[in-house]
Design a protein around this motif. Structure first.
Motif, PDB file in Angstrom:
ATOM      1  N   VAL A 151      -1.358  44.489 -28.857  1.00 17.01           N
ATOM      2  CA  VAL A 151      -1.409  43.990 -30.233  1.00 17.01           C
ATOM      3  C   VAL A 151      -0.172  43.141 -30.500  1.00 17.01           C
ATOM      4  O   VAL A 151       0.953  43.613 -30.360  1.00 17.01           O
ATOM      5  CB  VAL A 151      -1.459  45.173 -31.232  1.00 17.01           C
ATOM      6  CG1 VAL A 151      -1.496  44.654 -32.666  1.00 17.01           C
ATOM      7  CG2 VAL A 151      -2.667  46.050 -30.953  1.00 17.01           C
ATOM      8  N   LYS A 152      -0.386  41.886 -30.887  1.00 16.85           N
ATOM      9  CA  LYS A 152       0.731  40.978 -31.126  1.00 16.85           C
ATOM     10  C   LYS A 152       1.484  41.347 -32.406  1.00 16.85           C
ATOM     11  O   LYS A 152       0.960  42.031 -33.276  1.00 16.85           O
ATOM     12  CB  LYS A 152       0.217  39.540 -31.223  1.00 16.85           C
ATOM     13  CG  LYS A 152      -0.383  39.002 -29.931  1.00 16.85           C
ATOM     14  CD  LYS A 152      -0.861  37.567 -30.122  1.00 16.85           C
ATOM     15  CE  LYS A 152      -1.476  37.007 -28.838  1.00 16.85           C
ATOM     16  NZ  LYS A 152      -1.964  35.616 -29.034  1.00 16.85           N
ATOM     17  N   SER A 153       2.710  40.845 -32.504  1.00 14.74           N
ATOM     18  CA  SER A 153       3.525  41.084 -33.690  1.00 14.74           C
ATOM     19  C   SER A 153       2.793  40.612 -34.945  1.00 14.74           C
ATOM     20  O   SER A 153       2.273  39.501 -34.999  1.00 14.74           O
ATOM     21  CB  SER A 153       4.863  40.353 -33.565  1.00 14.74           C
ATOM     22  OG  SER A 153       5.646  40.559 -34.715  1.00 14.74           O
ATOM     23  N   GLY A 154       2.757  41.492 -35.946  1.00 16.07           N
ATOM     24  CA  GLY A 154       2.092  41.154 -37.199  1.00 16.07           C
ATOM     25  C   GLY A 154       0.616  41.452 -37.229  1.00 16.07           C
ATOM     26  O   GLY A 154      -0.001  41.460 -38.309  1.00 16.07           O
ATOM     27  N   GLU A 155       0.024  41.719 -36.069  1.00 16.27           N
ATOM     28  CA  GLU A 155      -1.416  41.943 -35.990  1.00 16.27           C
ATOM     29  C   GLU A 155      -1.831  43.315 -36.504  1.00 16.27           C
ATOM     30  O   GLU A 155      -2.948  43.499 -36.963  1.00 16.27           O
ATOM     31  CB  GLU A 155      -1.907  41.771 -34.550  1.00 16.27           C
ATOM     32  CG  GLU A 155      -2.030  40.328 -34.093  1.00 16.27           C
ATOM     33  CD  GLU A 155      -3.191  39.637 -34.799  1.00 16.27           C
ATOM     34  OE1 GLU A 155      -4.360  39.925 -34.460  1.00 16.27           O
ATOM     35  OE2 GLU A 155      -2.917  38.838 -35.697  1.00 16.27           O
ATOM     36  N   PHE A 156      -0.938  44.287 -36.409  1.00 23.57           N
ATOM     37  CA  PHE A 156      -1.289  45.647 -36.818  1.00 23.57           C
ATOM     38  C   PHE A 156      -1.765  45.664 -38.269  1.00 23.57           C
ATOM     39  O   PHE A 156      -2.855  46.149 -38.579  1.00 23.57           O
ATOM     40  CB  PHE A 156      -0.077  46.577 -36.651  1.00 23.57           C
ATOM     41  CG  PHE A 156      -0.389  48.034 -36.858  1.00 23.57           C
ATOM     42  CD1 PHE A 156      -0.573  48.879 -35.777  1.00 23.57           C
ATOM     43  CD2 PHE A 156      -0.498  48.571 -38.137  1.00 23.57           C
ATOM     44  CE1 PHE A 156      -0.857  50.229 -35.958  1.00 23.57           C
ATOM     45  CE2 PHE A 156      -0.782  49.908 -38.342  1.00 23.57           C
ATOM     46  CZ  PHE A 156      -0.967  50.740 -37.253  1.00 23.57           C
ATOM     47  N   LEU A 186      -5.085  43.791 -38.800  1.00 22.65           N
ATOM     48  CA  LEU A 186      -6.262  44.504 -38.308  1.00 22.65           C
ATOM     49  C   LEU A 186      -6.661  45.639 -39.246  1.00 22.65           C
ATOM     50  O   LEU A 186      -7.850  45.907 -39.452  1.00 22.65           O
ATOM     51  CB  LEU A 186      -6.001  45.036 -36.903  1.00 22.65           C
ATOM     52  CG  LEU A 186      -5.893  43.970 -35.804  1.00 22.65           C
ATOM     53  CD1 LEU A 186      -5.383  44.585 -34.494  1.00 22.65           C
ATOM     54  CD2 LEU A 186      -7.248  43.297 -35.579  1.00 22.65           C
ATOM     55  N   VAL A 187      -5.675  46.329 -39.823  1.00 21.16           N
ATOM     56  CA  VAL A 187      -5.997  47.386 -40.784  1.00 21.16           C
ATOM     57  C   VAL A 187      -6.628  46.783 -42.033  1.00 21.16           C
ATOM     58  O   VAL A 187      -7.620  47.289 -42.565  1.00 21.16           O
ATOM     59  CB  VAL A 187      -4.739  48.193 -41.148  1.00 21.16           C
ATOM     60  CG1 VAL A 187      -5.046  49.195 -42.262  1.00 21.16           C
ATOM     61  CG2 VAL A 187      -4.201  48.930 -39.926  1.00 21.16           C
ATOM     62  N   ALA A 188      -6.076  45.674 -42.505  1.00 21.12           N
ATOM     63  CA  ALA A 188      -6.633  45.006 -43.684  1.00 21.12           C
ATOM     64  C   ALA A 188      -8.038  44.497 -43.413  1.00 21.12           C
ATOM     65  O   ALA A 188      -8.900  44.496 -44.311  1.00 21.12           O
ATOM     66  CB  ALA A 188      -5.723  43.858 -44.108  1.00 21.12           C
ATOM     67  N   ALA A 189      -8.290  44.085 -42.177  1.00 20.69           N
ATOM     68  CA  ALA A 189      -9.594  43.537 -41.829  1.00 20.69           C
ATOM     69  C   ALA A 189     -10.716  44.565 -41.944  1.00 20.69           C
ATOM     70  O   ALA A 189     -11.884  44.208 -42.146  1.00 20.69           O
ATOM     71  CB  ALA A 189      -9.561  42.962 -40.409  1.00 20.69           C
ATOM     72  N   VAL A 190     -10.374  45.850 -41.816  1.00 22.98           N
ATOM     73  CA  VAL A 190     -11.392  46.895 -41.969  1.00 22.98           C
ATOM     74  C   VAL A 190     -11.350  47.508 -43.370  1.00 22.98           C
ATOM     75  O   VAL A 190     -11.914  48.572 -43.610  1.00 22.98           O
ATOM     76  CB  VAL A 190     -11.234  47.995 -40.889  1.00 22.98           C
ATOM     77  CG1 VAL A 190     -11.441  47.404 -39.497  1.00 22.98           C
ATOM     78  CG2 VAL A 190      -9.884  48.707 -41.004  1.00 22.98           C
ATOM     79  N   GLY A 191     -10.654  46.817 -44.273  1.00 16.25           N
ATOM     80  CA  GLY A 191     -10.624  47.269 -45.659  1.00 16.25           C
ATOM     81  C   GLY A 191      -9.641  48.391 -45.933  1.00 16.25           C
ATOM     82  O   GLY A 191      -9.735  49.057 -46.970  1.00 16.25           O
TER      83      GLY A 191
END
Length: 461
Positions: free
Chosen positions: A87-92, A95-100
């Motif tokens: 997981v790249k920097s900032g992606e965490f 990705l959490v926001a992407a699943v609401g």
């Protein structure tokens, strides 16, 4: 900080009716497991809404730091969002926001915790992300150099530009002699300036292990299904011997300590802190910590409590007054009273009024009706806590990190029910004495033109 036990007060007076109204919440619906790698899992079933709170608690906070590296626990919390091999920097966060979902982290004296709250079908996705960074955190020196600047700015805003924070920091550093609680969680600025990426990596390698972690999952879940998922994602992490935690027993204080802080502010402030006992794991039946909890509420548990009624409304010597005590923690505890002066009033007048109010408790005690009112008020303030999935997970995790079991919560509440006015009077007489008192005074200085009155807030990461 408002006391930990007060946040548990949902059970205090109406435990039976609450249990009947929400039968899914409680010990019968809480399940504990231990993985072979030492990780503890606690699952709280609550099927009232299709959401889940997922938290990972590491028993490593600022009290585990050493001189010269204060603030490293908090710095590492920031770095945990800078990526892994997958997981790249900032992606965490993306990705959490992407699943609401929503997520964040926080560091305290006793622990560091990370959480996500998501719709139940997305739990596996955030569990996979969190388990990945437990074992595979990967950040370069350039990322660290950028983030340490963020942390230093956070210290400037929240502490160095905030007179109340400066006063509390000086009070704590003066009250404690040997306990690492004397250091601020954010760290001393000089330590932050001189911190290196290797310091954060060493902290991660030392403490971020499954045998030093507790996973708490609360919400609309099946414990057996959760156990399999946790074994799948977290079970691959390897246990490791943890650094030795040496006891750092605070020496007995033998007289008043005083410290003065000069800082730009609108009014003078006074903070008083007494050395008092905390609850010990092996002595859950010790009356004194419970009595201190109730004493704090008698003094400042509701709008017309003793100190507010006397100092703010009647004598008008201070603009506000607050009391703090935390019964459960890993380190030694203080009983705090703080206030800011009303216009034209002095710190000496405020100290005299506080001492007079405390002497009244010592000499005359408190009424049974007063104690009962405090308990009812505590309940009314906390009644909605059980409706919060996140609140339930917080309660469990913070209790575990202090060295207690979530199963002890009911025991504590039952014990507090037995405390009498005489016991509250006794702890006031025994502990609110000059031998264990530290006094900090803020001497307000003129503000520079255009200077902000108070530092702003920044997200934990």
């Amino acid at each position: 900080m408002r006391s930990t036990l007060l946040s548990f007060s949902l059970y205090l007076l109406f435990g039976c009716s609450i249990a009947m109204a929400t039968p899914e919440v409680g010990q019968a619906n809480t399940h504990e497991f231990q993985l072979s790698n030492g990780l503890k899992l606690i699952v709280r079933e609550d099927h009232r809404a299709p959401t889940v709170a997922h938290m990972v608690w590491y028993r490593a906070g600022s009290m585990d730091e050493v001189n010269g590296k204060t603030g490293v626990a908090h710095v590492l919390e920031h770095m945990m969002f800078k990526g892994t091999h997958k997981v790249k920097s900032g992606e965490f966060s993306r990705l959490v926001a992407a699943v609401g979902g929503r997520e964040n982290a926080f560091t305290s004296r006793d622990y560091t915790a990370y959480f996500q709250q998501v719709e139940k079908s997305k739990l596996d996705e955030v569990m996979r992300l969190e388990a990945d960074r437990m074992s595979n955190l990967n950040f370069d020196d350039a990322e660290f150099l950028k983030e340490i600047q963020v942390v230093m700015e956070e210290r400037r805003l929240r502490t160095e530009d905030n007179p109340n924070s400066l006063l509390n920091e000086s009070l704590t550093a003066t009250a404690y002699m040997s306990s690492p609680y004397r250091h601020p969680v954010v760290g001393w600025m000089n330590d932050l300036v001189n911190m290196k990426a290797i310091d954060a990596r060493d902290w991660y390698r030392s403490w971020y292990k499954p045998n030093n972690a507790t996973v708490v999952i609360a919400g609309d879940v099946n414990p057996k299904v959760i156990l399999k998922a946790v074994e799948k994602y977290y079970g691959v992490a390897s246990a490791k011997e943890l650094p030795e935690r040496k006891p750092q027993i605070e020496p007995v204080q033998k007289g008043i300590k005083r410290v003065q802080v000069k800082a730009p502010a609108d009014s003078a402030q006074l903070a008083m802190a007494w050395k008092v006992p905390k609850l010990e794991v092996a002595r859950l039946d010790d009356d004194e910590p419970y009595a201190l909890e109730l004493l704090s509420a008698v003094l400042d548990g509701y709008d017309n409590a003793r100190l507010n009624r006397t100092l703010v409304k009647q004598e008008r010597v201070v603009n506000d007054v607050g009391v703090g005590y935390d019964m459960i923690s890993r380190g030694p505890e203080l009983f705090f009273i703080s206030s800011s002066m009303a216009k034209g009033k002095t710190v000496q007048q405020a100290e005299s009024s506080i001492r007079k109010a405390l002497k009244e408790v010592v000499d005359k005690g408190i009424l049974e009706s007063e104690l009962k009112r405090v308990k009812v008020r505590i309940l009314s303030d906390q009644i909605y806590k059980r409706d919060s999935i996140f609140g339930q997970a917080m309660e469990i995790g913070s209790t575990e990190m202090a060295g207690f079991s979530w199963k002890d919560i009911d025991v504590m509440l039952e014990k507090m029910q037995t405390i009498t006015p005489a016991q509250v009077q006794a702890v006031a007489k025994k502990y609110l004495v000059d031998e264990g008192l530290t006094i900090a005074v803020l001497d307000p200085q003129p503000r520079q033109s255009g200077e902000a009155k108070q530092g702003g807030n920044r997200d934990a990461k």
